[in-house]
Design a protein around this motif. Structure first.
Motif, mmCIF file in Angstrom:
data_model
loop_
_atom_site.group_PDB
_atom_site.id
_atom_site.type_symbol
_atom_site.label_atom_id
_atom_site.label_comp_id
_atom_site.label_asym_id
_atom_site.label_seq_id
_atom_site.Cartn_x
_atom_site.Cartn_y
_atom_site.Cartn_z
ATOM 1 N N PRO A 116 31.812 27.588 52.877
ATOM 2 C CA PRO A 116 31.436 26.800 51.698
ATOM 3 C C PRO A 116 30.036 26.214 51.785
ATOM 4 C CG PRO A 116 33.042 25.621 53.028
ATOM 5 C CD PRO A 116 32.977 27.000 53.577
ATOM 6 N N LEU A 117 29.656 25.739 52.975
ATOM 7 C CA LEU A 117 28.344 25.099 53.092
ATOM 8 C C LEU A 117 27.214 26.104 52.909
ATOM 9 C CD1 LEU A 117 26.836 22.495 53.642
ATOM 10 C CD2 LEU A 117 26.969 22.993 56.088
ATOM 11 N N LEU A 118 27.293 27.223 53.603
ATOM 12 C CA LEU A 118 26.212 28.209 53.513
ATOM 13 C C LEU A 118 26.214 28.945 52.177
ATOM 14 C CD1 LEU A 118 26.222 29.617 57.130
ATOM 15 C CD2 LEU A 118 24.595 28.065 56.085
ATOM 16 N N ALA A 119 27.372 29.076 51.560
ATOM 17 C CA ALA A 119 27.393 29.648 50.206
ATOM 18 C C ALA A 119 26.648 28.741 49.228
ATOM 19 C CB ALA A 119 28.827 29.871 49.747
ATOM 20 N N GLY A 120 26.838 27.431 49.366
ATOM 21 C CA GLY A 120 26.097 26.490 48.524
ATOM 22 C C GLY A 120 24.609 26.530 48.777
ATOM 23 N N VAL A 121 24.211 26.638 50.040
ATOM 24 C CA VAL A 121 22.789 26.742 50.375
ATOM 25 C C VAL A 121 22.195 28.025 49.801
ATOM 26 C CG1 VAL A 121 21.155 26.989 52.274
ATOM 27 C CG2 VAL A 121 22.997 25.312 52.433
ATOM 28 N N ALA A 224 28.409 24.869 43.178
ATOM 29 C CA ALA A 224 27.715 25.758 42.250
ATOM 30 C C ALA A 224 27.355 25.026 40.965
ATOM 31 C CB ALA A 224 28.583 26.972 41.949
ATOM 32 N N ILE A 225 28.285 24.236 40.437
ATOM 33 C CA ILE A 225 28.014 23.502 39.201
ATOM 34 C C ILE A 225 26.916 22.467 39.426
ATOM 35 C CG2 ILE A 225 29.016 21.921 37.516
ATOM 36 C CD1 ILE A 225 31.680 23.361 37.916
ATOM 37 N N VAL A 226 26.983 21.741 40.537
ATOM 38 C CA VAL A 226 25.957 20.734 40.837
ATOM 39 C C VAL A 226 24.593 21.388 41.013
ATOM 40 C CG1 VAL A 226 25.204 19.048 42.554
ATOM 41 C CG2 VAL A 226 27.578 19.078 41.809
ATOM 42 N N VAL A 227 24.552 22.510 41.717
ATOM 43 C CA VAL A 227 23.278 23.206 41.937
ATOM 44 C C VAL A 227 22.665 23.637 40.612
ATOM 45 C CG1 VAL A 227 22.309 25.373 42.801
ATOM 46 C CG2 VAL A 227 23.702 23.956 44.295
ATOM 47 N N MET A 228 23.456 24.217 39.720
ATOM 48 C CA MET A 228 22.913 24.680 38.447
ATOM 49 C C MET A 228 22.497 23.519 37.556
ATOM 50 S SD MET A 228 22.789 27.839 38.859
ATOM 51 C CE MET A 228 22.244 28.300 37.215
ATOM 52 N N LEU A 229 23.221 22.420 37.597
ATOM 53 C CA LEU A 229 22.812 21.251 36.819
ATOM 54 C C LEU A 229 21.449 20.752 37.272
ATOM 55 C CD1 LEU A 229 26.147 19.211 36.571
ATOM 56 C CD2 LEU A 229 24.917 20.295 34.688
ATOM 57 N N ILE A 230 21.249 20.653 38.573
ATOM 58 C CA ILE A 230 19.982 20.148 39.108
ATOM 59 C C ILE A 230 18.836 21.094 38.761
ATOM 60 C CG2 ILE A 230 18.719 19.666 41.248
ATOM 61 C CD1 ILE A 230 21.338 18.598 42.402
ATOM 62 N N ARG A 254 14.761 21.177 46.999
ATOM 63 C CA ARG A 254 15.006 20.039 47.905
ATOM 64 C C ARG A 254 16.163 19.182 47.413
ATOM 65 N NH1 ARG A 254 9.293 19.684 47.706
ATOM 66 N NH2 ARG A 254 9.459 17.872 46.313
ATOM 67 N N SER A 255 16.185 18.898 46.126
ATOM 68 C CA SER A 255 17.254 18.055 45.581
ATOM 69 C C SER A 255 18.612 18.736 45.669
ATOM 70 C CB SER A 255 16.940 17.704 44.120
ATOM 71 O OG SER A 255 15.716 17.008 44.011
ATOM 72 N N SER A 256 18.660 20.030 45.353
ATOM 73 C CA SER A 256 19.948 20.728 45.361
ATOM 74 C C SER A 256 20.476 20.919 46.782
ATOM 75 C CB SER A 256 19.817 22.079 44.662
ATOM 76 O OG SER A 256 18.884 22.901 45.328
ATOM 77 N N LEU A 257 19.587 21.143 47.749
ATOM 78 C CA LEU A 257 20.050 21.251 49.138
ATOM 79 C C LEU A 257 20.662 19.934 49.606
ATOM 80 C CD1 LEU A 257 17.210 23.332 50.856
ATOM 81 C CD2 LEU A 257 19.521 24.076 50.283
#
Length: 282
Positions: A116-121, A224-230, A254-257
């Motif tokens: 989950p962590l690396l998929a988000g990154v 995924a939702i948080v990353v796309m929102l940012i 930087r913010s999404s990471l």
């Protein structure tokens, strides 16, 4: 006279920085609320755009499509992460004489942590950065203003549709990422470290709880939702020409990471603090 008035101005500038940061946080919050409020409109008015963006985010465009798109990138990252967890788990367990139990550690860390962590990154540095650059280029070329002039609300059309597409495409991405991590665990423990194939299957699937996979999937969807929102926010508010778009991409990454780490921590604490699926018993 100038030297006497300089320190107060400098102090005033320092005092305004927290207020400016607070204003930006408020602007982001309002932007996210508007994006989420446009979900029904995006589904009703722009279903074709959602499908197009889903295909684009999953398969990629241009040079990215030649290597298989985001699926290959995410799967390769989680594959090597699974290899690292397998190697560390075997070496650590061998130091205390229980190397044959290393599949337990592989099943635990791959499903709960690395995937989950690396998929988000990976989503942040691939899909997210591309989204910011696309929307930012539309902003500086006044395409967003043209969309508004045509009577189409630009926020649901550009931002909400991308968030919906990310929430759809994350399912196959997560499946391939998880399989890549498990394949790496099996390959390195069985072929490289000499752990028996039967021993691996026994301990790996004995301690691989289906609930861990479900919880991991929930974490990835939220990230995924948080990353796309940012990334849609920074792209939508980009200014200053091409240099401003590049700056927006850097700030968004930087913010999404940081957000990925925070979301992973909070959801992990919420899930596993009072509900544990790992029980080591003789």
């Amino acid at each position: 006279m100038t030297s006497a008035s300089a320190p107060p101005r400098r102090l005033t500038g320092w005092a305004r920085r927290p207020l400016a940061a607070l204003d930006e946080v408020g602007d982001q919050g309002l932007f996210y609320l508007r994006v989420m409020r446009g979900i029904l409109r995006a589904l009703r008015r722009h279903p074709g755009e959602v499908l197009r963006l889903t295909a684009e985010l999953g398969a990629g465009t241009g040079a990215l499509a030649l290597i298989g798109g985001s699926v290959v990138i995410v799967a390769s990252i989680t594959f090597f992460a699974g290899a690292v967890s397998a190697a560390q788990g075997f070496e650590s367990s061998s130091n205390i004489g229980v190397g044959s139990l290393s599949p337990i550690l592989a099943a635990f860390f791959t499903s709960r942590l690395s995937t989950p962590l690396l998929a988000g990154v990976a989503l942040s540095v691939t899909l997210g950065a591309a989204t910011t650059s696309q929307i930012g280029a539309m902003r500086i070329s006044e395409e967003i203003d043209a969309i508004e002039v045509m009577g189409i609300p630009s926020l649901p059309y550009l931002a909400t549709t991308r968030c919906l597409a990310a929430s759809i495409v994350i399912t196959p991405l997560y499946i391939f990422a998880t399989l890549a991590g498990f394949i790496a665990d099996y390959f390195f423990l069985v072929a490289f470290y000499g752990v028996g194939a039967g021993n691996f299957r026994h301990y790996f699937f004995l301690y691989l709880s289906p609930l861990d996979i479900i919880f991991s999937y929930i974490q990835v969807v939220a990230m995924a939702i948080v990353v796309m929102l940012i990334h849609t926010y920074f792209g939508y508010t980009a200014s200053g020409g091409p240099a401003g778009v590049g700056e927006a991409v850097g700030r968004s990454v930087r913010s999404s990471l940081s957000a990925v780490m925070i979301v992973n921590l909070l959801i992990g604490m919420a899930i596993y603090s009072n509900f544990n699926t790992f029980h080591l018993a003789g």
